[in-house]
Design an enzyme around this catalytic site. Structure first.
Site, PDB file in Angstrom:
ATOM      1  N   SER A 245     -12.054   8.582   0.047  1.00  0.00           N
ATOM      2  CA  SER A 245     -11.139   9.078   1.079  1.00  0.00           C
ATOM      3  C   SER A 245     -10.851   7.959   2.073  1.00  0.00           C
ATOM      4  O   SER A 245      -9.763   7.885   2.650  1.00  0.00           O
ATOM      5  CB  SER A 245     -11.716  10.302   1.783  1.00  0.00           C
ATOM      6  N   SER A 246     -11.823   7.045   2.265  1.00  0.00           N
ATOM      7  CA  SER A 246     -11.587   5.947   3.217  1.00  0.00           C
ATOM      8  C   SER A 246     -10.485   5.020   2.713  1.00  0.00           C
ATOM      9  O   SER A 246      -9.616   4.612   3.486  1.00  0.00           O
ATOM     10  CB  SER A 246     -12.878   5.167   3.489  1.00  0.00           C
TER      11      SER A 246
ATOM     12  N   LEU B 299     -15.134   9.719  -3.495  1.00  0.00           N
ATOM     13  CA  LEU B 299     -13.774   9.719  -4.058  1.00  0.00           C
ATOM     14  C   LEU B 299     -12.849   8.802  -3.276  1.00  0.00           C
ATOM     15  O   LEU B 299     -11.637   8.834  -3.431  1.00  0.00           O
ATOM     16  CB  LEU B 299     -13.199  11.143  -4.069  1.00  0.00           C
TER      17      LEU B 299
ATOM     18  N   ASP C 229     -11.411   0.207  -4.900  1.00  0.00           N
ATOM     19  CA  ASP C 229     -10.977   1.489  -4.341  1.00  0.00           C
ATOM     20  C   ASP C 229      -9.540   1.433  -3.852  1.00  0.00           C
ATOM     21  O   ASP C 229      -8.716   2.311  -4.137  1.00  0.00           O
ATOM     22  CB  ASP C 229     -11.889   1.907  -3.179  1.00  0.00           C
TER      23      ASP C 229
HETATM   24  P1  ADP Z   1     -15.511   8.129   0.750  1.00  0.00           P
HETATM   25  O1  ADP Z   1     -14.569   6.975   0.882  1.00  0.00           O
HETATM   26  O2  ADP Z   1     -16.276   8.097  -0.520  1.00  0.00           O
HETATM   27  O3  ADP Z   1     -14.866   9.459   0.962  1.00  0.00           O
HETATM   28  P2  ADP Z   1     -16.594   6.932   3.110  1.00  0.00           P
HETATM   29  O4  ADP Z   1     -17.828   7.160   3.878  1.00  0.00           O
HETATM   30  O5  ADP Z   1     -16.272   5.558   2.644  1.00  0.00           O
HETATM   31  O6  ADP Z   1     -16.618   7.958   1.876  1.00  0.00           O
HETATM   32  O7  ADP Z   1     -15.345   7.410   3.951  1.00  0.00           O
HETATM   33  C1  ADP Z   1     -15.346   8.673   4.575  1.00  0.00           C
HETATM   34  C2  ADP Z   1     -14.801   8.512   5.972  1.00  0.00           C
HETATM   35  O8  ADP Z   1     -13.353   8.392   5.911  1.00  0.00           O
HETATM   36  C3  ADP Z   1     -15.039   9.714   6.862  1.00  0.00           C
HETATM   37  O9  ADP Z   1     -16.318   9.648   7.441  1.00  0.00           O
HETATM   38  C4  ADP Z   1     -13.930   9.546   7.890  1.00  0.00           C
HETATM   39  O10 ADP Z   1     -14.274   8.562   8.834  1.00  0.00           O
HETATM   40  C5  ADP Z   1     -12.787   9.016   7.041  1.00  0.00           C
HETATM   41  N1  ADP Z   1     -11.953  10.170   6.584  1.00  0.00           N
HETATM   42  C6  ADP Z   1     -11.949  10.751   5.380  1.00  0.00           C
HETATM   43  N2  ADP Z   1     -11.093  11.806   5.347  1.00  0.00           N
HETATM   44  C7  ADP Z   1     -10.553  11.883   6.575  1.00  0.00           C
HETATM   45  C8  ADP Z   1      -9.606  12.754   7.207  1.00  0.00           C
HETATM   46  N3  ADP Z   1      -9.042  13.760   6.544  1.00  0.00           N
HETATM   47  N4  ADP Z   1      -9.279  12.519   8.503  1.00  0.00           N
HETATM   48  C9  ADP Z   1      -9.850  11.489   9.177  1.00  0.00           C
HETATM   49  N5  ADP Z   1     -10.736  10.651   8.660  1.00  0.00           N
HETATM   50  C10 ADP Z   1     -11.091  10.835   7.374  1.00  0.00           C
HETATM   51 MG    MG Z   2     -15.137   4.902   1.063  1.00  0.00          MG
END
Ligand code: ADP
Ligand code: MG
Length: 376
Positions: free
Chosen positions: A117-118, A115, A162
């Site tokens: 989150s990055s 989704l 994204d």
């Molecule tokens: P996606 O973007 O699909 O969620 P990614 O692997 O690209 O998956 O990104 C996830 C990474 O983003 C996590 O491993 C972390 O490093 C960072 N991240 C996501 N949410 C948070 C949060 N609430 N606090 C800190 N870092 C976060």
């Molecule tokens: Mg990502």
């Protein structure tokens, strides 16, 4: 009476995650995508701390904090710190105005579920710092900064989708984005009585990063072979099926398959925009399913868990379409389900998944929301 120290005002920023209705692995091929920001978001509270360059951020959801010195950012950050350092270093051209700050982030977005989150993390921080320090950076430049932060600092050669979706989302709309020109158009989400439901497989195969970069390389290889015969071709975006047919024998089979998928996927995005106009959910659902088959057999980025979720969903009443969403090798499936059937589909799907893989698949129904914005 003792005077309290004046506290500098804080900013509260909402940065949403995104889904992508259709147009997978097309963004880095200068192609078409149809993403949307979602209602689930990450929130930043940011405040100047009066220092020249001491930055402190606490992630409440991770229970971790980090520090950075703007004058000495270094290049060896790990984990979530990479994204923060990435944004700060991409903002270094603005160092005359950007100073130390304290930040706290909370999140309702599952991390690593596809989704983005990055992207929410990068976009929320870049947007918030732009406001806090009046950097006067345009939205397009903020998107580029967020994307570069991810490419240079997390090692994923991501496209622009994204960050674009997280920044530019509009409630109840998809964004029809041309990843070459960056022209975009908001498309009303005329889904009738259908809902978008994500089912998180809960798996992240370690292949995902390396395979993603490998797919990019295979697409590049395909273009360079095509260009020998058709020099006008700049990217897979420009290729007609007949052109691929003419040169595919000169390509390794996997490369020809990757190219075929991307050409077909761009065509599916155009078709999806057209059928959304008429709320033709059955055709839209079939397009999603065709995308899944392409990702599975031609692009080869699916995995048994996602194939199972998609195949099981498609056999259930009330499901119009289903596909893996995101880079692949794990994360979520995206499902188009008739509103009245949503609880039954979720319960049957998750029970079947539990029985087959011995693990829980979480479901998430989400509406389409606005892009990054100030809450206060
Ligand atoms: P996606 O973007 O699909 O969620 P990614 O692997 O690209 O998956 O990104 C996830 C990474 O983003 C996590 O491993 C972390 O490093 C960072 N991240 C996501 N949410 C948070 C949060 N609430 N606090 C800190 N870092 C976060
Ligand atoms: Mg990502």
């Amino acid at each position: 009476m003792k005077k309290s120290k004046p506290v500098s005002p804080s900013l509260h920023v909402s940065a949403p995650g995104r889904i992508n209705l259709i147009g997978e692995h097309t963004d880095y091929n200068e192609g078409l995508v149809l993403p949307a920001a979602i209602e689930l978001d990450m929130r930043f509270r940011l405040q100047k701390n009066g220092t020249q360059g001491q930055c402190r951020i606490y992630s409440e959801s991770m229970g971790k904090s980090m520090q950075a010195d703007l004058s000495n950012l270094g290049t060896d950050a790990k984990g979530w710190e990479r994204y923060i350092f990435g944004v700060l270093s991409e903002l270094s051209p603005y160092s005359d105005k950007l100073k130390g700050f304290d930040g706290k982030l909370t999140s309702r977005l599952p991390a690593g579920a596809g989704l983005s989150s990055s992207a929410a993390l990068e976009c929320g921080l870049a947007y918030g710092l732009n406001k806090l320090f009046s950097l006067e950076i345009s939205p397009m430049e903020l998107i580029r900064i967020a994307q570069q932060a991810e490419i240079k600092h997390s090692g994923t050669q991501c496209g622009i989708m994204d960050q674009f979706a997280s920044m530019m989302g509009k409630k109840d709309h998809f964004i029809f984005l041309d990843c070459r020109s960056l022209d975009y158009r908001y498309i009303p989400a005329r889904l009738g009585d259908y809902r978008l439901v994500l089912i998180n497989s809960g798996v992240t195969h370690s292949l995902s990063d390396s395979a993603y970069n490998q797919r990019r390389e295979e697409c590049r290889q395909g273009v360079s072979i095509l260009r020998k015969v058709f020099p006008e071709i700049q990217s897979l975006r420009d290729v007609h099926p007949g052109q691929l047919e003419a040169v595919r024998h000169q390509m390794p089979k996997p490369v020809a398959n990757r190219c075929r998928y991307v050409i077909q996927e761009n065509a599916r995005v155009l078709k999806a925009v057209e059928v959304l106009e008429h709320s033709d959910i059955q055709t839209l659902g079939n397009l999603l399913y065709d995308t899944h088959q392409g990702l599975r057999h031609l692009y080869e980025v699916s995995c048994p868990e996602l194939d199972f979720l998609v195949d099981t969903a498609m056999a259930l009443p009330g499901v119009a379409g289903s596909r893996l969403m995101g880079g692949g090798f794990g994360g979520c499936s995206l499902n188009l389900i008739r509103k009245g059937a949503v609880p039954e589909v979720i319960s049957r799907l998750t029970a079947a998944y539990r029985e087959r893989f011995g693990r829980e698949a979480e479901s998430l129904e989400t509406g389409l929301g606005d892009g990054v914005r100030l809450l206060s």
